[in-house]
Design a protein around this motif. Structure first.
Motif, PDB file in Angstrom:
ATOM      1  N   PRO A  43       0.712  -1.252   0.024  1.00  0.00           N
ATOM      2  CA  PRO A  43       0.082   0.067   0.126  1.00  0.00           C
ATOM      3  C   PRO A  43       0.950   1.117  -0.126  1.00  0.00           C
ATOM      4  N   GLU A  86      -7.653  -3.446  -1.095  1.00  0.00           N
ATOM      5  CA  GLU A  86      -6.806  -3.008  -2.222  1.00  0.00           C
ATOM      6  C   GLU A  86      -5.690  -4.041  -2.404  1.00  0.00           C
ATOM      7  N   ASP A  89      -7.563  -6.830  -4.417  1.00  0.00           N
ATOM      8  CA  ASP A  89      -7.794  -6.271  -5.624  1.00  0.00           C
ATOM      9  C   ASP A  89      -6.685  -6.495  -6.429  1.00  0.00           C
TER      10      ASP A  89
END
Length: 319
Positions: A43, A86, A89
């Motif tokens: 991230p 995230e 995904d």
């Protein structure tokens, strides 16, 4: 498979993260090993908390995974924890784009949560296998093997099995010589088959010359062209066939004949990479009747024919 993405996020196991670095981080002192580009992705802007109190800021964001040739997910400290949307995904996106994805140990829970293991066989640490099967019934969990996979998705069992999978992926993409060089630098076994048992009393077979099993294995490796049978092996060890087979499997995690075939195929790969010997000669030196009898076995184990394997791995640049 030169550009490798290591996906990190909160809760990743520090040991698995280090294994990925040891295998794919570029080392100028490893002759015969390609110059890998290991990219640590996570991230954006996040300080990732690894297991053991360590922290690591990702070098690149999750979008960088799309440009990798392989994405590896380390194991996680808490398999039951939910992963950031995230992260899931990003895994779905790279897998859909055809980028191979692999997980180490409990990283299989992350792939399963992303839906990448539905309808596939997978493994994880034997102690976690029942939980993986319970949480993800669409996954066929195989707790008995070291690693499994193919068709773009791979999973491994715990700890040392993650090293086995990483070396297998290097071997598949860059040849046995490259994988052996990395294993030598890591002082680890260069080859353990994925179908080998996870849990055995002695994970690394003993090298004591007084041990009859070690002595027989050495004798076999020095004469792979011999028509070895379990009876012949047992006689060399001065044991009954039943006792020999039982002790061999307990020590190595695989049967005598499966181990023999693994060693023959591994030696074929080495000779195809390192010598100009005709394939027929390579075959007979390793215990096969001819190149014709070698071909179907080699294709089943390695995925390509011997001559294609030689064309792929001979003459590649080392840098």
């Amino acid at each position: 498979m030169r550009t490798v993405g290591c996906l990190i996020f909160d809760g990743v196991r520090a040991f698995d993260y280090a294994v990925i670095g040891e295998v794919w981080a570029n080392r100028a002192t490893r002759p015969g090993v390609p110059a890998f580009d290991l990219r640590v992705c996570g991230p954006v802007g996040a300080r990732v908390r690894l297991g053991g109190g360590l922290e690591r800021v990702p070098d690149l964001g999750l979008a960088a995974l799309a440009a990798c040739d392989l994405v590896v997910v380390p194991g996680v400290e808490d398999p039951a924890a939910r992963r950031p949307a995230e992260v899931l995904d990003a895994l779905r996106a790279v897998s859909s784009a055809g980028v191979p994805v692999a997980s180490l140990c409990a990283g299989a829970f992350v792939l399963a949560e992303a839906g990448l293991l539905d309808g596939r066989e997978a493994t994880t640490h034997w102690a976690l296998a029942p939980e993986l099967a319970r949480r993800h019934p669409a996954v066929t969990v195989r707790p008995e093997v070291l690693f499994t996979g193919g068709d773009g998705v791979w999973t491994s069992a715990g700890v040392a099995a993650g090293i086995d999978l990483c070396l297998h992926l290097v071997r598949t993409a860059h040849g046995q010589q490259a994988a052996a060089a990395i294993a030598r630098a890591m002082v680890t076994a260069p080859f353990r088959a994925g179908g080998q048992a996870q849990f055995i009393p002695s994970p690394v077979p003993p090298v004591d010359e007084d041990d009859p099993l070690a002595r027989v294995r050495a004798e076999i490796l020095a004469a792979l062209d011999t028509p070895w049978t379990v009876r012949r092996m047992a006689a060399a060890a001065l044991m009954s066939e039943r006792t020999f087979a039982r002790r061999f499997t307990a020590t190595t995690g695989t049967t005598p004949l499966r181990w023999l075939l693994d060693q023959r195929i591994l030696t074929v790969q080495r000779l195809l990479e390192e010598t100009d010997l005709p394939v027929d000669t390579v075959a007979t030196r390793c215990g096969f009747a001819s190149a014709v009898s070698l071909r179907p076995v080699f294709v089943k184990r390695v995925g390509v024919a011997p001559r294609e394997y030689r064309r792929t791995f001979r003459g590649r640049e080392e840098g």
